[in-house]
Design a protein around this motif. Structure first.
Motif, PDB file in Angstrom:
ATOM      1  N   PRO A  39      99.045  81.723 -31.394  1.00 17.15           N
ATOM      2  CA  PRO A  39      98.677  80.342 -31.754  1.00 17.15           C
ATOM      3  C   PRO A  39      98.614  79.456 -30.520  1.00 17.15           C
ATOM      4  N   VAL A  40      97.673  78.531 -30.516  1.00 21.88           N
ATOM      5  CA  VAL A  40      97.518  77.622 -29.387  1.00 21.88           C
ATOM      6  C   VAL A  40      98.512  76.482 -29.507  1.00 21.88           C
ATOM      7  N   ALA A  41      99.167  76.177 -28.409  1.00 30.17           N
ATOM      8  CA  ALA A  41     100.095  75.047 -28.347  1.00 30.17           C
ATOM      9  C   ALA A  41      99.792  74.239 -27.102  1.00 30.17           C
ATOM     10  N   ASP A  42     100.220  72.986 -27.097  1.00 29.95           N
ATOM     11  CA  ASP A  42     100.070  72.167 -25.903  1.00 29.95           C
ATOM     12  C   ASP A  42     100.889  72.747 -24.768  1.00 29.95           C
ATOM     13  N   VAL A  43     100.469  72.472 -23.541  1.00 33.00           N
ATOM     14  CA  VAL A  43     101.239  72.928 -22.387  1.00 33.00           C
ATOM     15  C   VAL A  43     102.612  72.263 -22.428  1.00 33.00           C
ATOM     16  N   LYS A  44     103.623  73.081 -22.294  1.00 26.60           N
ATOM     17  CA  LYS A  44     104.993  72.576 -22.386  1.00 26.60           C
ATOM     18  C   LYS A  44     105.298  71.609 -21.245  1.00 26.60           C
ATOM     19  N   ALA A  45     105.845  70.474 -21.599  1.00 25.62           N
ATOM     20  CA  ALA A  45     106.228  69.499 -20.576  1.00 25.62           C
ATOM     21  C   ALA A  45     107.362  70.063 -19.738  1.00 25.62           C
ATOM     22  N   ARG A 127      91.227  72.952 -26.295  1.00 28.01           N
ATOM     23  CA  ARG A 127      92.306  72.717 -25.347  1.00 28.01           C
ATOM     24  C   ARG A 127      92.418  73.845 -24.321  1.00 28.01           C
ATOM     25  N   THR A 128      92.106  75.056 -24.742  1.00 29.78           N
ATOM     26  CA  THR A 128      92.322  76.210 -23.871  1.00 29.78           C
ATOM     27  C   THR A 128      91.040  76.752 -23.257  1.00 29.78           C
ATOM     28  N   ALA A 129      89.906  76.096 -23.491  1.00 32.21           N
ATOM     29  CA  ALA A 129      88.673  76.529 -22.839  1.00 32.21           C
ATOM     30  C   ALA A 129      88.903  76.562 -21.328  1.00 32.21           C
ATOM     31  N   PRO A 130      88.644  77.695 -20.670  1.00 36.16           N
ATOM     32  CA  PRO A 130      89.002  77.822 -19.258  1.00 36.16           C
ATOM     33  C   PRO A 130      88.038  77.106 -18.317  1.00 36.16           C
ATOM     34  N   ASP A 264      92.501  71.089 -21.376  1.00 36.87           N
ATOM     35  CA  ASP A 264      93.312  69.913 -21.690  1.00 36.87           C
ATOM     36  C   ASP A 264      94.184  69.511 -20.507  1.00 36.87           C
ATOM     37  N   TYR A 265      94.722  70.494 -19.815  1.00 34.40           N
ATOM     38  CA  TYR A 265      95.568  70.206 -18.664  1.00 34.40           C
ATOM     39  C   TYR A 265      94.737  69.624 -17.520  1.00 34.40           C
ATOM     40  N   PHE A 266      93.540  70.171 -17.336  1.00 34.15           N
ATOM     41  CA  PHE A 266      92.676  69.712 -16.253  1.00 34.15           C
ATOM     42  C   PHE A 266      92.287  68.250 -16.448  1.00 34.15           C
TER      43      PHE A 266
END
Length: 572
Positions: A39-45, A127-130, A264-266
C-alpha cells in the motif's frame, strides 16, 4: 539485484563447487505490478532521510559525499548542504520498491532498466510516480554476455535460449543487443533465475545446463566460465569452449545507473533534492580525484575505499572488491547529466533509452503498457555550484595507429569477422563516389546509434568494387601486369569510397549536433577481393544476373569487439 564484484578467491571457490551444485530452479517473471501490492503511504516525516545504495562503483561517490559513513558525517559534502541522510544498501530491487511505496524512503536506486520495470506499479498512485533526478554512471566493463560454441555474432542468438536474472540489470541489455541485430526479445527463449551472483540460482549456474546457449552476468562470473575471459576449458567450473561475446566495456552506453525520487516528495522538497544531486556531483569529482592522485593522498583514499568496502561488502577488508567496482563503471558527472537529460540530439539520452526499454518490456510482458517516467527538468546552471569540471571533454578512446595495424592484420588474415557483433551494408551506383545524407540518412543514423551505444567497439567501413572490369580484361588475355594494375585501381577506388562514406557520416552527425569519436572508425578497401558472388579458382566468380552485379557495389559496416587487443585503447 545489482552486479557486485566478488573477490577472486570467492569466485574461484564458487566455480569449484559448480559441479556439485543442484539443478537451477528457474522462476517466472510476471510484471512487478502483479507481484507488488504494497500500500502507498506518505513519506514518513523524519529528521534523517533514508537513501538506498546498491553494490556498484557509482555508489562510492555517494558514500564519500556522506563523509565515508552510513550516517551523514560532520563536515561532509552532504552535511555542508544541511542534509541528514542514512545510507542503506539494498540490492533486492523489489524490497527497494516496497520501501519506496510505503514511505520508508523517497528515493529509488537502480539501473534505468530496473526503474522502468517498476514504472507501472509506481505510477498507480500519483504520489509515487518516479522522477529521474540523476545519472551516476554507465557500466563500462562490469557486465557481459557469455555464449556457447556456434554463437559468434548477435544475429546468431536467434532461436537460442538465454539465462537472465528476473528484474535485474541485464534485461534491457539483452533487448538492446537483439534490437541492434535486427531481432527482438521474442526471437529468443528466456530462462529466468532468481539471483545475479553468489548462489545456485544465477545465470552463471544456469549456463552449465545443456539447453542454455547464452547468459548475461557480471564479469567475474563470466571470467570464471571462460577460464579467465578467454575460452572455457571445462576445468575449474568453466564451460568447454564458452566465450564472452560482448561486455559492457564494448557496449558501454547500454546500462545507465540512476536515482529516482517520489513525485510528492520532489514537489515539496525540490530544493533539498537539488542539494542531494549537487552533492552527488561533488562526491563524484572528489572520488575521481582520489583515484587519480591516490599516491599523494593515500590517507584519504584508504579511508574512502575502506568505508566503501564496509558499506557495500560488509567488510572494511574488501578493498580490492571496492576498487574493482570503481574500475567497472564510468561516472558521467555534471556534463554527462546535462547531455543525458537535455540533449535531444544525443542518441543515448534519457528519453530515447526510456522509449527503447519500455518498448522491449511490453513485448515480453514485463510491462502491460508503457508507463509515465519523467526527468526532473533541473536548471543545471544552479546545479553546477561548487563543481570544478562542468565542461565535458571528448577524449579519443582509441589509438588510431594501433587500430589501423590490427585491422590491417585482420584484413590480411581474412579474420575481420572475428569479434564481429553486427554488420550491415549500403549500396551505390556505378561510378558513384559521393555519399550524401539525402540518400543514406537511415544508414548514417544507424551507424551513429551503434557508435554511441558501443563506444568500446571499432567500426570498420569496408569498401568493395565491381569485378567486371577485371574479369573482362582477363577474358581478353590482358597481361598479369595489367590485371594487377586493375586490381590495385579497384582497391584504391574502394578505399576512396569508404573514406567518402566516413566523411558523409561525420558531416551528417555534425549537422545533427552529434560529436563522433573519429578514432573509433577504420576504413578498409577490399577492391574485388571479397565479391558477393564468391571466388572461383582464385578470381571473382562472374555475376550471373544484373542483381548479382549490383550487389558487389557496396560498402559494409562492421562493428567489431577488440577488447583482447588492449593496445588499441588509449590509457586514460
Amino acid at each position: 539485484m545489482m552486479r557486485p564484484r566478488i573477490s577472486q578467491f570467492v569466485f574461484i571457490c564458487l566455480a569449484l563447487c559448480c559441479s556439485a551444485a543442484q539443478a537451477v530452479q528457474y522462476v517466472d517473471a510476471p510484471p512487478l505490478a502483479k507481484t507488488i501490492n504494497e500500500p502507498v503511504a506518505d513519506v514518513k516525516a523524519a529528521d534523517v532521510i533514508r537513501v538506498p545504495l546498491i553494490t556498484w562503483g557509482g555508489d562510492e561517490a555517494t558514500i564519500l559525499a556522506n563523509g565515508n559513513a552510513a550516517k551523514t558525517a560532520p563536515n561532509s559534502i552532504f552535511a555542508k548542504k544541511g542534509l541528514k541522510l542514512t545510507l542503506v544498501r539494498e540490492d533486492d530491487f523489489k524490497k527497494q520498491v516496497e520501501a519506496y511505496l510505503s514511505g520508508e524512503t523517497p528515493y529509488l536506486r537502480g539501473t534505468l532498466g530496473m526503474v522502468n520495470m517498476a514504472a507501472e506499479v509506481l505510477a498507480r498512485d500519483p504520489r509515487t510516480a518516479p522522477v529521474i533526478i540523476y545519472q551516476l554512471t554507465w557500466s563500462n566493463g562490469g557486465d557481459c554476455l557469455v555464449v556457447k560454441p556456434g554463437i559468434k555474432t548477435a544475429k546468431d542468438l536467434k532461436g537460442k535460449t538465454v539465462a537472465l536474472q528476473a528484474y535485474g540489470p541485464h534485461v534491457d541489455y539483452l533487448a538492446k543487443v537483439l534490437a541492434d541485430a535486427g531481432l527482438s526479445m521474442s526471437d529468443v527463449s528466456i530462462k529466468w533465475v532468481k539471483d545475479l551472483t553468489g548462489t545456485q540460482e544465477t545465470p552463471a549456474e544456469a549456463f552449465h545446463d545443456a539447453d542454455v546457449d547464452a547468459a548475461l552476468m557480471i564479469i567475474p562470473d563470466g571470467q570464471a566460465l571462460t577460464s579467465g575471459g578467454k575460452v572455457g576449458t571445462g576445468a575449474e567450473g568453466s564451460v568447454k569452449d564458452a566465450e564472452i561475446m560482448l561486455s559492457s566495456k564494448t557496449a558501454n552506453r547500454v546500462i545507465a545507473d540512476v536515482y529516482a525520487v517520489r513525485s510528492d516528495y520532489f514537489k515539496v522538497h525540490r530544493s533539498e533534492v537539488e542539494k542531494f544531486v549537487n552533492g552527488l556531483m561533488q562526491g563524484e569529482e572528489q572520488l575521481s580525484a582520489l583515484f587519480k592522485d591516490k599516491a599523494s593522498r593515500m590517507k584519504d583514499y584508504t579511508e574512502t575505499i575502506k568505508a566503501s568496502a564496509q558499506l557495500l561488502f560488509d567488510s572494511p577488508a574488501a578493498t580490492a572488491d571496492a576498487e574493482s567496482l570503481y574500475a567497472d563503471c564510468e561516472f558521467v558527472g555534471f556534463a554527462g547529466n546535462v547531455k543525458f537529460f537535455t540533449d535531444a540530439n544525443y542518441p543515448r539520452n534519457f528519453s530515447n533509452l526510456k522509449e527503447q526499454i519500455q518498448s522491449a518490456l511490453v513485448k515480453i510482458d514485463l510491462l502491460a503498457k508503457k508507463a509515465p517516467l519523467t526527468a526532473a527538468g533541473f536548471d543545471y546552471s544552479v546545479l553546477k555550484e561548487g563543481l570544478t569540471n562542468v565542461v565535458g571533454v571528448a577524449v579519443p578512446k582509441f589509438d588510431t595507429a594501433q587500430v589501423a595495424g590490427v585491422i590491417q592484420r585482420k584484413q590480411q588474415q581474412d579474420t575481420l569477422n572475428q569479434g564481429e557483433l553486427f554488420s550491415f551494408e549500403v549500396f551505390f551506383q556505378p561510378n558513384q563516389n559521393q555519399f550524401s545524407a539525402d540518400l543514406y540518412a537511415d544508414a548514417f543514423s544507424k551507424v551513429i546509434e551503434l557508435a554511441s551505444t558501443y563506444g568500446g567497439a571499432v567500426i570498420t567501413i569496408e569498401g568493395h568494387s565491381d569485378p567486371m572490369g577485371y574479369l573482362k580484361a582477363k577474358k581478353q588475355n590482358a597481361t598479369e601486369m595489367s590485371l594487377g594494375q586493375i586490381k590495385q585501381a579497384a582497391k584504391n577506388l574502394s578505399l576512396s569510397r569508404a573514406n567518402a562514406v566516413r566523411t558523409g557520416i561525420t558531416e551528417f552527425a555534425s549537422s545533427k549536433g552529434v560529436v563522433l569519436d573519429e578514432s573509433q572508425f577504420a576504413v578498409v578497401g577490399h577492391g574485388i577481393a571479397k565479391p558477393k558472388t564468391g571466388i572461383c579458382g582464385g578470381d571473382p566468380c562472374p555475376p550471373k544476373t544484373e542483381q548479382e552485379w549490383r550487389d558487389n557495389m557496396r560498402v559494409e559496416f562492421r562493428i567489431i569487439q577488440l577488447e583482447a587487443e588492449s593496445s588499441v585503447f588509449k590509457s586514460l
